[in-house]
Motif scaffolding. Structure first.
Motif, PDB file in Angstrom:
ATOM      1  N   PHE A 241       1.201  -1.194   0.057  1.00  0.00           N
ATOM      2  CA  PHE A 241       0.133  -0.305  -0.119  1.00  0.00           C
ATOM      3  C   PHE A 241       0.368   1.209  -0.021  1.00  0.00           C
ATOM      4  CE2 PHE A 241       1.161  -1.177   4.516  1.00  0.00           C
ATOM      5  CZ  PHE A 241       1.121   0.314   4.805  1.00  0.00           C
ATOM      6  N   PHE A 242       0.777   2.352  -0.281  1.00  0.00           N
ATOM      7  CA  PHE A 242       0.971   3.778  -0.557  1.00  0.00           C
ATOM      8  C   PHE A 242      -0.024   4.643   0.719  1.00  0.00           C
ATOM      9  CE2 PHE A 242       0.101   3.667  -4.385  1.00  0.00           C
ATOM     10  CZ  PHE A 242      -0.521   4.959  -4.817  1.00  0.00           C
ATOM     11  N   HIS A 243       0.799   5.810   1.573  1.00  0.00           N
ATOM     12  CA  HIS A 243       0.064   6.377   2.029  1.00  0.00           C
ATOM     13  C   HIS A 243      -0.455   8.381   0.893  1.00  0.00           C
ATOM     14  CE1 HIS A 243      -1.298   4.449   5.581  1.00  0.00           C
ATOM     15  NE2 HIS A 243      -0.205   4.430   5.125  1.00  0.00           N
ATOM     16  N   LEU A 244      -1.416   8.430   0.793  1.00  0.00           N
ATOM     17  CA  LEU A 244      -1.503   9.749  -0.031  1.00  0.00           C
ATOM     18  C   LEU A 244      -2.223  10.744   0.173  1.00  0.00           C
ATOM     19  CD1 LEU A 244      -0.723  10.935  -3.456  1.00  0.00           C
ATOM     20  CD2 LEU A 244      -3.386   9.804  -4.201  1.00  0.00           C
ATOM     21  N   ARG A 245      -1.706  12.059   0.496  1.00  0.00           N
ATOM     22  CA  ARG A 245      -2.682  13.121   1.225  1.00  0.00           C
ATOM     23  C   ARG A 245      -3.788  14.499  -0.211  1.00  0.00           C
ATOM     24  NH1 ARG A 245      -4.040  15.540   5.509  1.00  0.00           N
ATOM     25  NH2 ARG A 245      -2.137  14.743   6.288  1.00  0.00           N
ATOM     26  N   ILE A 246      -4.884  13.848  -0.066  1.00  0.00           N
ATOM     27  CA  ILE A 246      -4.963  14.321  -1.142  1.00  0.00           C
ATOM     28  C   ILE A 246      -5.142  16.438  -1.698  1.00  0.00           C
ATOM     29  CG2 ILE A 246      -7.771  14.975  -2.827  1.00  0.00           C
ATOM     30  CD1 ILE A 246      -6.412  11.769  -2.574  1.00  0.00           C
ATOM     31  N   GLY A 247      -4.787  16.714  -2.477  1.00  0.00           N
ATOM     32  CA  GLY A 247      -4.468  17.965  -2.779  1.00  0.00           C
ATOM     33  C   GLY A 247      -5.617  18.866  -2.627  1.00  0.00           C
ATOM     34  N   GLN A 248      -5.066  20.443  -1.796  1.00  0.00           N
ATOM     35  CA  GLN A 248      -6.288  20.629  -1.611  1.00  0.00           C
ATOM     36  C   GLN A 248      -5.634  22.480  -2.367  1.00  0.00           C
ATOM     37  OE1 GLN A 248      -5.107  21.729   2.692  1.00  0.00           O
ATOM     38  NE2 GLN A 248      -7.633  21.456   3.214  1.00  0.00           N
ATOM     39  N   VAL A 249      -5.001  22.745  -2.655  1.00  0.00           N
ATOM     40  CA  VAL A 249      -4.926  23.807  -3.446  1.00  0.00           C
ATOM     41  C   VAL A 249      -4.564  23.541  -5.163  1.00  0.00           C
ATOM     42  CG1 VAL A 249      -3.819  25.885  -3.540  1.00  0.00           C
ATOM     43  CG2 VAL A 249      -4.564  25.098  -1.064  1.00  0.00           C
ATOM     44  N   ARG A 250      -3.318  23.162  -5.625  1.00  0.00           N
ATOM     45  CA  ARG A 250      -2.738  23.222  -6.369  1.00  0.00           C
ATOM     46  C   ARG A 250      -2.137  21.627  -7.601  1.00  0.00           C
ATOM     47  NH1 ARG A 250       1.637  26.682  -5.183  1.00  0.00           N
ATOM     48  NH2 ARG A 250       1.327  28.250  -5.433  1.00  0.00           N
ATOM     49  N   ALA A 251      -2.622  20.728  -6.653  1.00  0.00           N
ATOM     50  CA  ALA A 251      -2.331  19.234  -6.557  1.00  0.00           C
ATOM     51  C   ALA A 251      -3.468  18.078  -7.867  1.00  0.00           C
ATOM     52  CB  ALA A 251      -2.192  18.609  -5.777  1.00  0.00           C
ATOM     53  N   ASN A 252      -4.317  18.300  -7.580  1.00  0.00           N
ATOM     54  CA  ASN A 252      -5.564  17.997  -8.635  1.00  0.00           C
ATOM     55  C   ASN A 252      -4.951  16.928  -8.412  1.00  0.00           C
ATOM     56  OD1 ASN A 252      -7.409  17.831  -9.662  1.00  0.00           O
ATOM     57  ND2 ASN A 252      -7.027  18.792 -11.620  1.00  0.00           N
ATOM     58  N   HIS A 253      -4.739  16.035  -7.785  1.00  0.00           N
ATOM     59  CA  HIS A 253      -4.688  15.173  -7.916  1.00  0.00           C
ATOM     60  C   HIS A 253      -5.951  13.902  -8.691  1.00  0.00           C
ATOM     61  CE1 HIS A 253      -1.927  14.856  -4.402  1.00  0.00           C
ATOM     62  NE2 HIS A 253      -1.840  14.210  -5.235  1.00  0.00           N
ATOM     63  N   THR A 254      -5.093  13.049  -9.742  1.00  0.00           N
ATOM     64  CA  THR A 254      -6.389  12.066 -10.401  1.00  0.00           C
ATOM     65  C   THR A 254      -6.045  11.072 -10.450  1.00  0.00           C
ATOM     66  OG1 THR A 254      -7.250  14.351 -11.277  1.00  0.00           O
ATOM     67  CG2 THR A 254      -7.356  12.771 -13.251  1.00  0.00           C
TER      68      THR A 254
END
Length: 171
Positions: free
Chosen positions: A116-129
Motif C-alpha cells: 500500500f502507500f499513503h497519499l494526501r489529496i491536494g487542497q490547493v494545486r495538486a489536483n490528484h487524479t
C-alpha cells in the motif's frame, strides 16, 4: 412447512454469503483519520492505473504508473515528469531506464512494489487524479481535499461497495 423453512434458511444463507463474502477486487482509497467514506475503483480484469498530480513547486504534471500484481500488491513501473526541479529524480536507479520523450522525462522499468502507500489529496494545486482505462477521475470529486488516504488493492464485499464511493461513477 419443512420445505418452507428450508427455502427460507437457504435464501437467508445465500443473502448473507452475497453480502459479506468479498467478491470485487478494487483499488481502494481508505481515509486514514476522518469519517469520510472509502472510495474505490472496481478493477475487474484491468490491472493498470495511474495517478497524476501537479507538483507543488514547479507546477508541472507528474504521472506515476502502477500495475496490480497477482498477489494484490501495487507495482510502480513508470514515472513521468516535466521538470528536474526540487523533489524530482535526476536519473534512474539501477535496472531502470531514463528517457526523454516530447520534452518529458520518464523513468521506466521500475520495480517498486508496495502492499500500500499513503497519499494526501491536494487542497490547493495538486489536483490528484486517477487515470483508469485512459479516463481521468479527479480524486477531489470523491474524497474531500486534504484527506490522507491509504491506497491499496482489496477485494470488497457488497456492504463495502454499498458504503463506499465508486470513483468511476463520481464524474
Amino acid at each position: 412447512m419443512k420445505n418452507v423453512l428450508l427455502v427460507l434458511f437457504l435464501s437467508i444463507s445465500m443473502i448473507i454469503i452475497y453480502v459479506f463474502i468479498p467478491q470485487q477486487q478494487s483499488i481502494v482509497f481508505q481515509p486514514n483519520d476522518s469519517n469520510a467514506n472509502m472510495a474505490y475503483i472496481p478493477t475487474k480484469e484491468e490491472t493498470q492505473f495511474k495517478i497524476k498530480y501537479t507538483h507543488s513547486i514547479h507546477l508541472t504534471d507528474v504521472v506515476e504508473s502502477y500495475k496490480i500484481t497477482p498477489s494484490k500488491k501495487i507495482h510502480q513501473y513508470e514515472l513521468m515528469y516535466e521538470d528536474f526541479s526540487i523533489g524530482m529524480p535526476s536519473n534512474a536507479e539501477e535496472g531502470e531506464t531514463f528517457e526523454v520523450l516530447n520534452g518529458s522525462y520518464y523513468i521506466k522499468n521500475m520495480k517498486r512494489i508496495f502492499p500500500f502507500f499513503h497519499l494526501r489529496i491536494g487542497q490547493v494545486r495538486a489536483n490528484h487524479t486517477v487515470i483508469f482505462k485512459n479516463v481521468e477521475y479527479p480524486l477531489s470529486h470523491s474524497i474531500p481535499p486534504g484527506t490522507s488516504v491509504k491506497v491499496e488493492i482489496r477485494t470488497l464485499n457488497f456492504i463495502d461497495l454499498w458504503k463506499g464511493v465508486n470513483i468511476l461513477e463520481s464524474l
